[in-house]
Design an enzyme around this catalytic site. Structure first.
Site, PDB file in Angstrom:
ATOM      1  N   CYS A  30      -3.657  12.800  14.408  1.00 35.36           N
ATOM      2  CA  CYS A  30      -2.275  12.389  14.659  1.00 35.36           C
ATOM      3  C   CYS A  30      -1.657  11.989  13.317  1.00 35.36           C
ATOM      4  O   CYS A  30      -2.369  11.783  12.331  1.00 35.36           O
ATOM      5  CB  CYS A  30      -2.207  11.248  15.667  1.00 35.36           C
ATOM      6  SG  CYS A  30      -3.459   9.958  15.440  1.00 35.36           S
ATOM      7  N   TYR A  47       8.602  21.276   5.251  1.00 33.70           N
ATOM      8  CA  TYR A  47       9.494  20.966   6.371  1.00 33.70           C
ATOM      9  C   TYR A  47       9.867  19.498   6.280  1.00 33.70           C
ATOM     10  O   TYR A  47       9.196  18.704   5.594  1.00 33.70           O
ATOM     11  CB  TYR A  47       8.835  21.277   7.725  1.00 33.70           C
ATOM     12  CG  TYR A  47       7.559  20.506   8.001  1.00 33.70           C
ATOM     13  CD1 TYR A  47       7.584  19.259   8.632  1.00 33.70           C
ATOM     14  CD2 TYR A  47       6.314  21.017   7.630  1.00 33.70           C
ATOM     15  CE1 TYR A  47       6.419  18.547   8.873  1.00 33.70           C
ATOM     16  CE2 TYR A  47       5.141  20.313   7.877  1.00 33.70           C
ATOM     17  CZ  TYR A  47       5.198  19.085   8.504  1.00 33.70           C
ATOM     18  OH  TYR A  47       4.037  18.385   8.737  1.00 33.70           O
ATOM     19  N   THR A  75       1.731  17.118   5.140  1.00 33.99           N
ATOM     20  CA  THR A  75       2.288  17.662   3.899  1.00 33.99           C
ATOM     21  C   THR A  75       3.611  17.038   3.453  1.00 33.99           C
ATOM     22  O   THR A  75       3.858  16.962   2.239  1.00 33.99           O
ATOM     23  CB  THR A  75       2.442  19.186   3.999  1.00 33.99           C
ATOM     24  OG1 THR A  75       3.105  19.520   5.217  1.00 33.99           O
ATOM     25  CG2 THR A  75       1.087  19.857   3.983  1.00 33.99           C
ATOM     26  N   ARG A 122      -7.942  16.439   3.476  1.00 27.93           N
ATOM     27  CA  ARG A 122      -7.523  17.622   4.211  1.00 27.93           C
ATOM     28  C   ARG A 122      -7.015  18.707   3.272  1.00 27.93           C
ATOM     29  O   ARG A 122      -6.324  18.424   2.290  1.00 27.93           O
ATOM     30  CB  ARG A 122      -6.410  17.263   5.200  1.00 27.93           C
ATOM     31  CG  ARG A 122      -6.101  18.387   6.200  1.00 27.93           C
ATOM     32  CD  ARG A 122      -4.892  18.076   7.026  1.00 27.93           C
ATOM     33  NE  ARG A 122      -4.843  18.873   8.240  1.00 27.93           N
ATOM     34  CZ  ARG A 122      -3.726  19.191   8.882  1.00 27.93           C
ATOM     35  NH1 ARG A 122      -2.555  18.780   8.422  1.00 27.93           N
ATOM     36  NH2 ARG A 122      -3.753  19.920   9.986  1.00 27.93           N
ATOM     37  N   TYR A 155      -7.388  23.015   7.962  1.00 28.84           N
ATOM     38  CA  TYR A 155      -6.486  23.790   8.820  1.00 28.84           C
ATOM     39  C   TYR A 155      -6.674  25.245   8.404  1.00 28.84           C
ATOM     40  O   TYR A 155      -5.973  25.764   7.539  1.00 28.84           O
ATOM     41  CB  TYR A 155      -5.044  23.324   8.635  1.00 28.84           C
ATOM     42  CG  TYR A 155      -4.110  23.755   9.757  1.00 28.84           C
ATOM     43  CD1 TYR A 155      -4.476  24.707  10.696  1.00 28.84           C
ATOM     44  CD2 TYR A 155      -2.851  23.186   9.869  1.00 28.84           C
ATOM     45  CE1 TYR A 155      -3.627  25.084  11.724  1.00 28.84           C
ATOM     46  CE2 TYR A 155      -1.982  23.555  10.892  1.00 28.84           C
ATOM     47  CZ  TYR A 155      -2.370  24.506  11.806  1.00 28.84           C
ATOM     48  OH  TYR A 155      -1.525  24.884  12.816  1.00 28.84           O
ATOM     49  N   HIS A 179      -7.811  22.300  15.423  1.00 27.90           N
ATOM     50  CA  HIS A 179      -7.087  23.001  16.482  1.00 27.90           C
ATOM     51  C   HIS A 179      -7.842  24.215  17.043  1.00 27.90           C
ATOM     52  O   HIS A 179      -7.232  25.248  17.356  1.00 27.90           O
ATOM     53  CB  HIS A 179      -5.702  23.417  15.987  1.00 27.90           C
ATOM     54  CG  HIS A 179      -4.955  22.351  15.260  1.00 27.90           C
ATOM     55  ND1 HIS A 179      -5.115  21.003  15.538  1.00 27.90           N
ATOM     56  CD2 HIS A 179      -4.052  22.416  14.235  1.00 27.90           C
ATOM     57  CE1 HIS A 179      -4.338  20.295  14.723  1.00 27.90           C
ATOM     58  NE2 HIS A 179      -3.700  21.127  13.930  1.00 27.90           N
ATOM     59  N   ASP A 247      -2.292  15.473  17.932  1.00 28.00           N
ATOM     60  CA  ASP A 247      -1.437  16.052  16.887  1.00 28.00           C
ATOM     61  C   ASP A 247      -0.018  15.472  16.942  1.00 28.00           C
ATOM     62  O   ASP A 247       0.920  16.054  16.399  1.00 28.00           O
ATOM     63  CB  ASP A 247      -1.386  17.578  16.958  1.00 28.00           C
ATOM     64  CG  ASP A 247      -0.812  18.219  15.701  1.00 28.00           C
ATOM     65  OD1 ASP A 247      -1.083  17.709  14.591  1.00 28.00           O
ATOM     66  OD2 ASP A 247      -0.076  19.220  15.812  1.00 28.00           O
ATOM     67  N   ASN A 252       6.172  21.315  13.760  1.00 33.60           N
ATOM     68  CA  ASN A 252       6.245  22.781  13.708  1.00 33.60           C
ATOM     69  C   ASN A 252       5.699  23.477  14.949  1.00 33.60           C
ATOM     70  O   ASN A 252       5.077  24.535  14.850  1.00 33.60           O
ATOM     71  CB  ASN A 252       5.512  23.308  12.463  1.00 33.60           C
ATOM     72  CG  ASN A 252       6.200  22.957  11.171  1.00 33.60           C
ATOM     73  OD1 ASN A 252       7.330  23.362  10.925  1.00 33.60           O
ATOM     74  ND2 ASN A 252       5.520  22.173  10.335  1.00 33.60           N
TER      75      ASN A 252
END
Length: 292
Positions: A30, A47, A75, A122, A155, A179, A247, A252
């Site tokens: 999260c 983003y 990010t 990450r 990821y 995921h 999450d 996105n």
């Protein structure tokens, strides 16, 4: 000023789930975003998220029945990990974190993050989130985090997994695939990328998988039941190396989920109380070092 697109906010009023989480349950994936006034988003972000600060984060978990959390720095905050470490400092031991780091971090910087409750770092292998990692740099960072007993969170979609298999199996640290490798539910569990992930998961005990983001996997839409066979297959292989998370606040996504739906998927993933406890309590306690 950044020209990055602004993404949708999380569901404004997620329903209380029907499934009751066992005591000590952990949301292992999260995010907290901002507020931008205190924790500025970096100009080069891919983003721009609406603020989803600690108060919203706590309210969401209170509604769902989540007691512990692992906050993954996303990010938009770049390499500034304060949004995570400040939340951990206020959590009375209930939160741990995953940081964003690069080679500018000294050994002292990494030790300070470790002392602040960070348990890993990450890396994203998703072009829409920025340039792919420099693998030489990645390898050097892996060797530096090994003495801290961190893991690396990846990821890395299963469709692109095969070229990285030798690197993953030679890592000096455990690694976690986000995921479920984001398979396409419409293609079923026999799709090539997911089968590659299953074989890796079966043979490499350093590999963990997060049973997260059914909203990114689904072909049928909410309540995302078509993602359940993927999670069940992973649990069948090894129930001791799987993790669950929301999450939240779902950056996105094409379809914003109701987090109550995500909790109510858990019995479809893990049908017995024993499996549920492993997924939600025991495995996170072991990997992230929560107090028993």
């Amino acid at each position: 000023m950044s020209l990055s697109p602004t993404i949708a906010p999380p569901h404004p009023d997620p329903r209380p789930p029907a499934f009751r989480l066992p005591p000590g349950s952990c949301d292992t994936h999260c995010h907290i975003f901002g507020p931008n006034s205190l924790y500025p988003y970096v100009p080069e972000r891919p983003y721009t998220p609406p603020d989803a600060p600690l108060a919203m984060f706590r309210a969401l978990h209170a509604r769902l029945g989540v007691e512990r959390a692992v906050i993954v720095n996303a990010t938009p905050h770049g390499r500034d990990n304060r949004v995570v470490t400040d939340a951990i400092a206020q959590s009375n031991g209930r939160y741990k974190g995953i940081a964003n780091v690069d080679e500018s971090f000294s050994d002292a910087d990494l030790a300070a993050l470790n002392a602040a409750g960070i348990k890993g770092c990450r890396f994203t292998f998703l072009p829409r989130l920025g340039a792919l990692p420099d693998m030489d740099v990645f390898g050097r960072i892996m060797r530096r985090i090994a003495p801290l007993e961190w893991h690396v969170d990846l990821y890395l979609p299963a469709v692109g997994l095969e070229p990285f298999l030798p690197m993953l199996e030679s890592l000096p640290v455990p690694y976690v695939i986000d995921h479920m490798g984001v398979p396409d539910a419409a293609a079923g569990i026999d799709q090539t990328g997911f089968q590659i992930l299953l074989r890796l998961f079966e043979r490499d005990r350093k590999c963990w998988v997060k049973l997260t983001c059914p909203e990114r996997i689904t072909a049928a839409g909410a309540p995302f039941h078509d993602a359940a066979p993927f999670a069940r297959r992973l649990i069948e292989i090894d129930a001791d190396r799987v993790l669950w998370g929301t999450d939240w606040p779902h950056p996105n996504v094409k379809l914003m989920p109701d987090d109550g739906d995500l909790v109510d998927l858990i019995p479809l993933f893990a049908p017995t109380a024993e499996l549920q406890r492993k997924l939600l309590v025991d495995n996170p306690t072991r990997l992230f070092g929560f107090k028993v």
